[in-house]
Design a protein around this motif. Structure first.
Motif, short mmCIF file in Angstrom:
data_model
loop_
_atom_site.label_atom_id
_atom_site.label_comp_id
_atom_site.label_asym_id
_atom_site.label_seq_id
_atom_site.Cartn_x
_atom_site.Cartn_y
_atom_site.Cartn_z
N ILE A 131 -4.02 39.10 -88.24
CA ILE A 131 -5.05 38.07 -88.19
C ILE A 131 -5.24 37.54 -86.77
O ILE A 131 -6.29 37.00 -86.44
CB ILE A 131 -4.74 36.90 -89.13
N MET A 134 -7.88 40.09 -83.40
CA MET A 134 -9.26 39.92 -82.93
C MET A 134 -9.42 38.65 -82.09
O MET A 134 -9.98 38.69 -81.00
CB MET A 134 -10.21 39.92 -84.14
N LYS B 74 -14.77 51.76 -78.20
CA LYS B 74 -15.54 50.56 -78.50
C LYS B 74 -14.80 49.31 -78.02
O LYS B 74 -15.40 48.40 -77.45
CB LYS B 74 -15.76 50.50 -80.02
N MET B 100 -26.27 50.12 -77.16
CA MET B 100 -25.66 48.85 -76.81
C MET B 100 -25.44 48.72 -75.31
O MET B 100 -24.83 47.78 -74.85
CB MET B 100 -24.28 48.71 -77.51
N THR C 47 -21.84 40.93 -85.82
CA THR C 47 -21.42 42.33 -85.73
C THR C 47 -21.67 42.84 -84.33
O THR C 47 -22.69 42.57 -83.74
CB THR C 47 -22.24 43.20 -86.71
N LEU C 48 -20.73 43.62 -83.83
CA LEU C 48 -20.88 44.08 -82.46
C LEU C 48 -21.38 45.52 -82.37
O LEU C 48 -21.24 46.15 -81.33
CB LEU C 48 -19.54 43.97 -81.71
N THR C 49 -21.92 46.05 -83.47
CA THR C 49 -22.47 47.41 -83.35
C THR C 49 -23.97 47.36 -83.09
O THR C 49 -24.60 48.37 -82.82
CB THR C 49 -22.24 48.24 -84.63
N ILE C 50 -24.55 46.17 -83.21
CA ILE C 50 -25.99 46.03 -82.90
C ILE C 50 -26.15 44.87 -81.94
O ILE C 50 -25.34 43.95 -81.95
CB ILE C 50 -26.81 45.76 -84.17
N THR C 257 -8.28 44.87 -92.82
CA THR C 257 -8.71 43.91 -91.80
C THR C 257 -8.95 44.62 -90.48
O THR C 257 -9.94 44.37 -89.80
CB THR C 257 -7.63 42.83 -91.60
N TYR C 258 -8.04 45.54 -90.13
CA TYR C 258 -8.19 46.27 -88.88
C TYR C 258 -9.48 47.07 -88.88
O TYR C 258 -10.23 47.07 -87.90
CB TYR C 258 -7.00 47.22 -88.71
N ILE C 259 -9.76 47.76 -90.02
CA ILE C 259 -10.98 48.57 -90.10
C ILE C 259 -12.21 47.70 -89.91
O ILE C 259 -13.12 48.04 -89.16
CB ILE C 259 -11.03 49.31 -91.45
N GLY C 261 -12.38 44.97 -88.36
CA GLY C 261 -12.42 44.42 -87.01
C GLY C 261 -12.77 45.45 -85.96
O GLY C 261 -13.70 45.28 -85.18
N PHE C 262 -12.02 46.56 -85.98
CA PHE C 262 -12.13 47.46 -84.84
C PHE C 262 -12.80 48.78 -85.14
O PHE C 262 -12.99 49.59 -84.24
CB PHE C 262 -10.73 47.71 -84.25
N LYS C 263 -13.19 49.00 -86.39
CA LYS C 263 -14.01 50.18 -86.66
C LYS C 263 -15.43 49.74 -86.97
O LYS C 263 -16.39 50.38 -86.60
CB LYS C 263 -13.42 50.94 -87.86
N LEU C 264 -15.56 48.65 -87.71
CA LEU C 264 -16.88 48.20 -88.09
C LEU C 264 -17.38 47.04 -87.21
O LEU C 264 -18.55 46.72 -87.21
CB LEU C 264 -16.88 47.75 -89.56
N TRP C 265 -16.47 46.42 -86.51
CA TRP C 265 -16.79 45.32 -85.59
C TRP C 265 -17.57 44.20 -86.26
O TRP C 265 -18.46 43.61 -85.65
CB TRP C 265 -17.54 45.87 -84.37
N ARG C 266 -17.17 43.89 -87.51
CA ARG C 266 -17.77 42.75 -88.18
C ARG C 266 -16.87 41.56 -87.93
O ARG C 266 -16.00 41.25 -88.73
CB ARG C 266 -17.87 43.05 -89.68
N ILE C 267 -17.07 40.94 -86.79
CA ILE C 267 -16.15 39.90 -86.33
C ILE C 267 -16.06 38.76 -87.34
O ILE C 267 -14.96 38.32 -87.70
CB ILE C 267 -16.62 39.33 -84.98
N ALA C 274 -9.05 37.29 -92.44
CA ALA C 274 -7.84 36.72 -91.85
C ALA C 274 -7.53 35.37 -92.47
O ALA C 274 -6.38 35.08 -92.83
CB ALA C 274 -8.01 36.59 -90.33
#
Lengths: 286, 475, 298
Positions: A131, A134, B74, B100, C47-50, C257-259, C261-267, C274
């Motif tokens: 947690i 990030m 990324k 991006m 989201t950090l992919t767009i 959670t990791y996926i 965060g760091f694969k989908l970047w949906r902060i 979390a």
């Protein structure tokens, strides 16, 4: 007549005990084999050549002991991995040790902060590290601390400090206050009482706590994966770099894994006698 | 008199030497950090490091496991620390990375150091190197799937006779997907049975495929889906993966599984390659590097018997239609936050052009041809195989590339594909029927599109479709 | 307790503060930042992919977590691992501890060897078991076939087995830990206790049930405590061994959670996940303190 019977009974009992004893030894041996086999597998893997990994039937014994895999793994980043891991784990252990010692003693002996602080530390203990990844990533990014030793040492503080504090707190709590009071009466300052009297008595616990903190930092993967790039590369990250999708370098991976395990093994061997006592020092007096 | 001429000659010579030396050091001693996926494809960076040093570039190589390339890149792009200068990644991510702003446009550098994009296979260049009209990447590895088969088995007179007796037609590498099942079934034998005159010492199987999530497993489904005219989405970003074409393609894989090794569901790249070149299966769809490795005596048990041809297709209106997926692939790009973009580009260009022939023709890497100059050079591939075989290999690749089908290249493509592979997996393990699995995947795709902004996705996808048409990939 | 003069009390308090405050302040500082970020961002769709900016969405993320099948799947997997793990490791650990609690030659060596799995880097354990679990070339299946116990299994690729495979790895690594703690407990039971029970004519089994086990209770509490915390956060072996697969069969909460965060970047969504885990673990921590830690402020 009764004497003979009693004697027979006695002999039978002893034989039974011996059989049970041997059976127990056998069972123990079985467990030891089971728990050691994977470690053995890494060990021989470090000496296998490429073709010997994907061989059927699997190769259980190696008869050549060259160090090519070790050399190659060091070239591929292993050397830097060992160095960086040492730096981060040692520094982290040092800081945590000092801070946890003080905090653990303060909370344990003086109940500083009351039950709230105690619960705060406990709940941090329960929190899964994921947690924090990030948020810390964003924070480090803004502070330009990505890929630095500081980033790792600080993040590991977050994971290890609650654990060490809680352990040491436990040890301190089980030490009767009278011992220190006696020292105070003798004219010691509070700090001196702590240093000269309490500290040596909780040493097994402190040793175990430091050992665990070092090993946790040495083995830590998740934070290292996200926070480091090329300037800092700890062993767990370097190890995963050997896992290519188009070709895993099993030999080098095994060799470096062995190297990665050496400090932990050494620590276990040297502090073996503290392990068993220190782990439960505080909890024994149920 | 003679003495004076000699002195002038010597002075001129020395001048010439110094200018050559000065020319050699193109760059003022910079360190370029290169990022590549771990393993054999990163080797060229090590091989040419000394040469780069001569022009003033010191190469520092960072690698990451294949399955974690996306996160690592990324994460670095988001952090923007400039830790990587030249990067190798899969074109699947081009849409997102370029969109991006993580990559540096390379057009102006291309003018200075020509990467000979005209020499690159048209499909590859158009689809994987340009975005929004700008050049962002240089090709490094031209992946396309081909059908591999054991030449010795298919040419064996005994087997041919047996097959003809059973199926009333000639034994040949399957030209259509229906044929695939028959041939796979035919070649699946148990230990102790005979195969091409020899008694088998372990079970043998007809076919295998990649099922591991994250290893481009979806490409093995895409092959039939695309040949049936399937598309990822329609013009309004409605998923079309669950169309009848998609369901048929998925059902096909489920149907062929009994003729695959029992551990096929754990297959990634390594396992599939070994299954073929260690002699456990009769045929499979695979990347071009399989041919190199199959002919390398150090790795393979089937040297000289590696047959390669176009992927199976379907008969439509009397004509054979096939589409070869182009999964993975690798391109070189320059990070937008790099402190030495020109030097980084230089490294990329050398690897993409100057050294590319050597890299794609050696079995030590998994890099595959992508330039016309590669295809026209079977001699270079004859290091470990007769030139005639190399010719066959290159022409098969070229054919498949001509009818190639690209990876999805939108923002969020990693997510779309991951979801698809999860549901494909559920159909493989019979947890869901093919139709149910694809419907569920399509529903997830819709959710992703909504989350990423449907209007934006439609716009980008329209551009994508346009460039696919221009590349001659779609009608 | 002796009465303390005012001076002594003040001195005591000052000393306590001087000792404890700096580390505590550091800890609080380290926690405040990330915690604030988590809480704040969990209310945004970010989201950090767009290239779109974060959007304030109230509790939408929280609602989505409740409806998220994949989240509940991850929760289920994690809880399953916890229950299976704690029970098995406690029993196995106890057996091993009892075996080690006798006097025999090489006892120290045995204990040292058994402590090894705890120390090995989880990443190493992950890839090592990947080789061992390899269906065709792995030693495990080979031994199974050799002993005629079956034809080997698809440990990592079979969705029904994959979670068990993770469980086996976790048990292999941490049973020794349980053993060491229980062993310490066993060794601290004074001989007189056993002798007294023997005199009373109790059988071994009765002694074990009525005397040993209750005396070991605090050790078991410790064991359950640590295993709960550590299995809940399990990440490294799963990441390396299966990556959450096949499909989502071994996706645990940390991995999910990791996926995100760091694969989908949906902060925003990741922060919400979390917060959920924090709340869950806080509840568990509270239960622990209430039920088991009745001794003073422990």
């Amino acid at each position: 007549m009764t004497n003979e019977k009693a004697y027979e009974e006695f002999k039978r009992r002893i034989r039974r005990k011996k059989i049970i004893h041997w059976f127990q030894n056998l069972l123990l041996l079985f467990f030891i084999i089971v728990f050691t086999f994977p470690i053995y597998w890494i060990f021989i893997g470090a000496f296998k050549q490429k073709g010997e990994f994907f061989h059927y039937p699997p190769i259980f014994f190696v008869n050549h002991f060259d160090f090519e895999n070790f050399q190659r793994s060091f070239e591929l980043g292993g050397a830097k991995g060992v160095r960086d891991s040492l730096i981060v784990a040692s520094l982290n252990a040092l800081f945590v040790l000092i801070l946890a010692l003080f905090a653990g003693y303060g909370i344990g002996r003086f109940k500083y902060g009351g039950p709230n602080l105690s619960f705060f530390v406990l709940s941090l203990l329960f929190a899964p590290p994921i947690i924090a990844v990030m948020p810390l990533f964003v924070i480090f990014k803004n502070l330009h601390l990505i890929d630095t030793y500081i980033a790792l040492i600080v993040s590991y503080l977050l994971i290890n400090l609650p654990f060490a504090t809680w352990l040491i707190k436990g040890f301190v709590e089980d030490l009767p206050e009278e011992i220190e009071s006696a020292a105070l009466v003798d004219g010691y300052t509070r700090f001196r009482a702590f240093w000269k009297v309490t500290f040596p008595l909780i040493l097994p616990g402190v040793v175990v706590a430091t050992l665990f903190v070092f090993v946790f930092a040495w083995n830590e993967f998740l934070f290292a994966l996200i926070f480091t790039r090329s300037s800092v590369r700890t062993l767990p990250v370097v190890l995963t770099e050997l896992i290519g999708g188009h070709g895993i370098q099993w030999g080098e991976l095994s060799a470096l894994s062995l190297v990665a395990t050496i400090p932990s093994i050494l620590l276990v061997i040297f502090f073996q006698r503290y392990l068993v006592r220190g782990l439960t020092f505080g909890a024994i007096k149920g | 008199m003679k003495k004076r001429y000699l002195i002038i000659l010597i002075v001129l010579g020395l001048l010439l030497l110094t200018t050559i030396e000065a020319q050699k050091k193109l760059f003022p001693d910079v360190t370029i950090t290169a990022f590549c996926d771990a393993g054999h494809n990163a080797l060229p960076f090590e091989w040419y490091a000394p040469e780069f040093e001569k022009v003033g570039i010191k190469i520092k190589l960072i690698t990451a496991p294949f399955a974690n390339v996306y996160e690592k890149l990324k994460t670095e792009f988001v952090a923007g620390t400039g830790a990587y200068d030249v990067i190798v990644f899969f074109p699947l991510y081009l849409g997102e990375f370029a969109g991006m702003g993580y990559l540096k446009p390379l057009d102006e550098y291309a003018k200075k150091y020509n990467p000979r994009m005209d020499d690159v296979a048209k499909a590859f260049a158009k689809l994987y190197c340009y975005y929004g009209g700008k050049l962002y990447t240089l090709p490094y590895d031209g992946d396309v799937l081909s059908l591999y088969y054991r030449k010795d088995l298919f040419n064996n007179p005994e087997e041919k006779a047996k097959f003809k007796a059973l199926y009333k037609r000639e034994l040949r590498p399957p030209v259509t997907w229906d044929e695939l099942i028959d041939v796979a079934k035919f070649f699946t034998r148990k230990k102790g049975e005979k195969l091409a005159g020899k008694v088998l010492t372990e079970d043998f199987y007809g076919y295998a495929f990649i099922a591991q999530r994250g290893s481009f497993a979806y490409a093995w489904w895409l092959a039939e889906f695309a040949s049936r005219g399937g598309r990822y989405f329609d013009e309004n970003m409605k998923p079309m993966i669950n169309s009848p074409a998609g369901v048929t393609a998925l059902q096909r894989i489920v149907d062929v599984m009994p003729y695959c090794p029992p551990d096929v569901l754990s297959y990634g790249y390594e396992e599939l390659k070994d299954a073929l070149i260690l002699g456990r299966i009769a045929m499979c769809l695979q990347w071009p590097c399989n041919w190199k490795k199959g002919n390398d005596p150090a790795q393979s048990k089937i040297v000289g018997n590696v047959g390669i041809t176009h992927v199976p297709g379907i008969i439509k209106d009397g004509k054979l239609v096939f589409r070869a997926p182009m999964p993975c692939g690798r391109v070189l790009a320059v990070s937008a936050s790099s402190r030495n973009p020109e030097a980084a580009y230089y490294v990329a260009k050398v690897l993409s052009y100057d050294k590319s022939l050597a890299d794609v023709s050696t079995p030590k890497t998994g890099l595959d041809p992508f330039r016309i100059s590669h295809f026209n050079n079977p001699k270079a591939f004859a290091e470990f195989a007769p030139e005639s075989e190399a010719k066959e290999y290159l022409s098969a690749l070229r054919k498949n590339l001509t009818y190639g089908y690209p990876d999805l290249n939108l923002p969020g493509s990693a997510e779309y594909i991951d979801v698809l592979e999860i549901y494909l997996g559920k159909a493989y393990t019979k947890e869901m029927t093919p139709k149910a699995a694809l419907d569920a995947a399509a529903a997830e795709w819709e959710k992703i599109t909504e989350r990423l902004g449907r209007a934006n996705q439609i716009k980008i996808y329209k551009d994508l479709l346009q460039s696919w048409k221009e590349a001659g990939i779609l009608e | 307790m002796k009465e303390e003069s005012l001076n002594v009390i003040v001195g005591k308090k000052r000393f306590a503060r001087w000792m404890t405050l700096p580390p505590v302040l550091i800890l609080v500082a380290l926690v405040v930042g990330p915690l604030g970020f988590l809480l704040y961002s969990s209310f945004f769709d970010w989201t950090l992919t767009i290239p779109a900016p974060p959007k304030f969405v109230w509790f939408k993320n929280y609602v989505e977590v409740f409806k998220d099948i994949r989240f509940w799947n991850a929760f289920k997997n994690t809880v399953l691992l916890m229950i299976l793990g704690i029970i098995t490791q406690s029993i196995l650990g106890l057996i091993l501890a009892l075996l080690l609690n006798r006097e025999f030659k090489l006892k120290k060596v045995a204990i040292t060897i058994l402590a090894l799995p705890i120390m090995i880097t989880p990443v190493v354990i992950g890839f090592n078991w990947r080789i061992i679990y390899h269906e065709h070339f792995g030693p495990l299946n080979y031994i199974i076939r050799l002993l005629r116990l079956g034809s080997g299994a698809s440990w990592i690729a079979d969705p029904k087995l994959a979670l068990i495979s993770i469980f086996i790895v976790d048990t292999w690594q941490w049973t020794p830990f349980v053993t060491l703690i229980l062993l310490a407990g066993l060794q601290s039971i004074p001989r007189q206790v056993y002798e007294a029970s023997n005199v009373d004519g109790a059988s071994s089994w009765q002694i074990f049930r009525r005397v040993t086990l209750p005396l070991l209770r605090p050790m078991f509490v410790l064991v359950v405590l640590f295993r709960t915390i550590w299995i809940f956060k399990i990440f490294d072996p799963v990441f390396i061994l299966t990556g959450g697969g096949p499909g989502t069969a071994t996706e645990t909460l940390s991995l999910y959670t990791y996926i995100n965060g760091f694969k989908l970047w949906r902060i925003g969504y990741t922060s919400t996940l979390a917060v959920f885990q924090l709340i869950i673990m806080n509840i568990v921590a509270t239960i622990f303190v209430r039920k088991f830690m009745r001794r003073g402020s422990k």
